[in-house]
Design a protein around this motif. Structure first.
Motif: not given
Length: 483
Positions: A415-423
């Protein structure tokens, strides 16, 4: 000029430091030449074990001065009044390189500050990035091994790094940061520093706040290109170390402004991300930067080994008003860093001058390797006692932390979003910064096995489709929508 007499380690005068004692002019050496034996034995032991990480470092002394009142958030004495000054020692470092490695390599930089406060030492042990590659400390040794040397070849391996990263999506945010311009600072003076983890403040009323620390360089951010870094590494491997030393020698004292982000304790339950996740940042619009004070470096060490190499930092060194948080990475570091210093420098490493607090410690610790003081003389070594030994002060108690949930091994990726902040980080970059990032990623991935390249591409696709297309083109691969 009057010269001091050379002595042995025990203080006995040395009569001859040029010639060994032998049985005749051409004869074998004698075991009774204790001066020769002492010198050889000490030489064999003059290198302490280097740090497993952060082995290559530079450091300096300085001062922290409070410029704004934050006593509504913390009762820590270091922040008790505007204008208050606290001496400090700051050590910069690269993470993966060994003791003799080059300064100008693409690597996170350690930013570790030891504040010699009126209430004991406070160590803020962070990096020049506000995030990290992993969020669960169980994977820390695996991550570091992937960045170190291949056990078969003895060489650093891009394939090892990308093999780990492609199987660890939580690394994406830090990977974009590392491969961008700020992954290669022009100097130690021209980069920011961060506590990185979430910590806690509490005030005189026992109210708790979550806090993040940001040191913003007053010299401005400056970075090197990959080509510049490689050229300097070949010509002057200690370039960053020399730059810091010379700036201070010339009176050009580098400065950083300390800011904090402050979150009320109850906000952690409803914030849109886990505020204790080391792979994430808190958005400034949600929790703006609050100015605290100014850090200045103004004195170089007199002896590199005694002060920079033996400087021992541990995130577990807190003072009243500042404490940890449930950040899992920080929780593990509370043990691992202090334990590493006990291994490297013995259990009595706090007696080394660079580590010694400015207040006299009052403990029941006794004995151990390298005990160099009076070992508390005749004072009793147990507590409770009836002979006037030091006692605890309940007024310094940290407010209780409410904890709920079952003890278990929870999947930190579920359930972890590992991509939005990287994007978001990628989309904040200028066109030129994006070009350099893409080129760096393509170059770094070019000698990696194609199956790892293909496994990594979906992570880039989830981060930003444009980024994925550009990297795929550079690697001559097809990029498809991730499953």
């Amino acid at each position: 000029m009057t010269r001091k007499t050379m002595t042995t380690g025990a203080g006995a005068p040395v009569a001859d430091n040029q010639n060994s004692k032998s049985a005749g002019r051409r004869g074998p050496l004698l075991m009774e030449d204790v001066h020769l034996i002492e010198r050889m034995a000490h030489f064999n032991r003059e290198r302490i074990p280097e740090r497993v990480v952060h082995a290559k470092g530079a450091g300096a002394y300085g001062t922290f001065r409070v410029t704004k009142d934050i006593t509504q958030y913390t009762c820590a004495g270091i922040f008790s009044e505007v204008g208050k000054e606290t001496p400090l020692f700051l050590r910069f470092s690269t993470v993966a390189g060994e003791r003799g490695s080059a300064d100008t390599v693409r690597d996170p930089r350690g930013f570790a500050v030891k504040f010699y406060t009126d209430e004991g030492n406070w160590d803020l042990v962070g990096n020049n990035t506000p995030i990290f590659f992993i969020r669960d400390p169980l994977k820390f040794s695996d991550f570091i091994h992937s960045q170190k040397r291949d056990p078969r070849t003895g060489m650093r391996s891009n394939a090892m790094q990308w093999d780990f990263w492609s199987l660890s999506p939580e690394a994406m945010h830090q990977v974009i940061w590392l491969m961008g311009d700020r992954g290669l600072p022009a100097s130690l003076r021209h980069m920011d520093g961060f506590g990185s983890h979430t910590f806690s403040f509490w005030n005189d009323q026992g109210e708790r706040f979550w806090v993040k620390f940001h040191f913003k360089t007053q010299q401005g951010i400056k970075c090197l290109t990959e080509a510049q870094g490689q050229k300097i590494a070949g010509e002057h491997p200690d370039y960053h170390t020399a730059d810091l030393f010379q700036a201070i020698e010339d009176g050009e004292y580098p400065k950083w402004t300390l800011y904090v982000q402050v979150m009320p304790e109850q906000d952690a339950e409803t914030y849109k991300i886990n505020p204790f996740d080391l792979t994430k940042v808190w958005h400034y619009k949600d929790y703006p930067l609050i100015e605290v004070g100014e850090l200045e470096l103004n004195r170089n060490p007199e002896n590199y080994f005694a002060e920079v190499e033996q400087a021992a930092f541990a995130p577990s060194n807190f003072v009243p008003g500042i404490g940890p948080s449930p950040d899992k990475m920080l929780q593990a570091r509370l043990l691992s860093y202090a334990d590493a210093q006990r291994y490297r420098l013995t259990v009595n490493h706090a007696q080394i001058p660079v580590n010694r607090p400015r207040v006299e410690p009052q403990t029941y610790h006794r004995d151990g390797s390298m005990r160099t003081d009076g070992n508390y003389g005749r004072q009793v070594n147990y507590e409770p006692n009836s002979v006037g030994g030091p006692v605890a002060d309940p007024s310094k108690k940290e407010p209780p932390l409410r904890i709920e949930g079952d003890a278990d091994r929870y999947d930190h990726r579920e359930g972890n979003d590992d991509y939005t902040q990287a994007g978001d980080l990628y989309r904040l970059m200028t066109a030129e910064e994006k070009d350099r990032l893409v080129n760096q990623l393509v170059n770094h991935l070019s000698d990696v096995p194609v199956e790892i390249q293909q496994r990594q591409l979906p992570h880039f696709q989830r981060t930003d489709p444009e980024l994925a297309r550009r990297i795929a083109a550079g690697l001559k691969l097809e990029v498809s929508e991730p499953a």
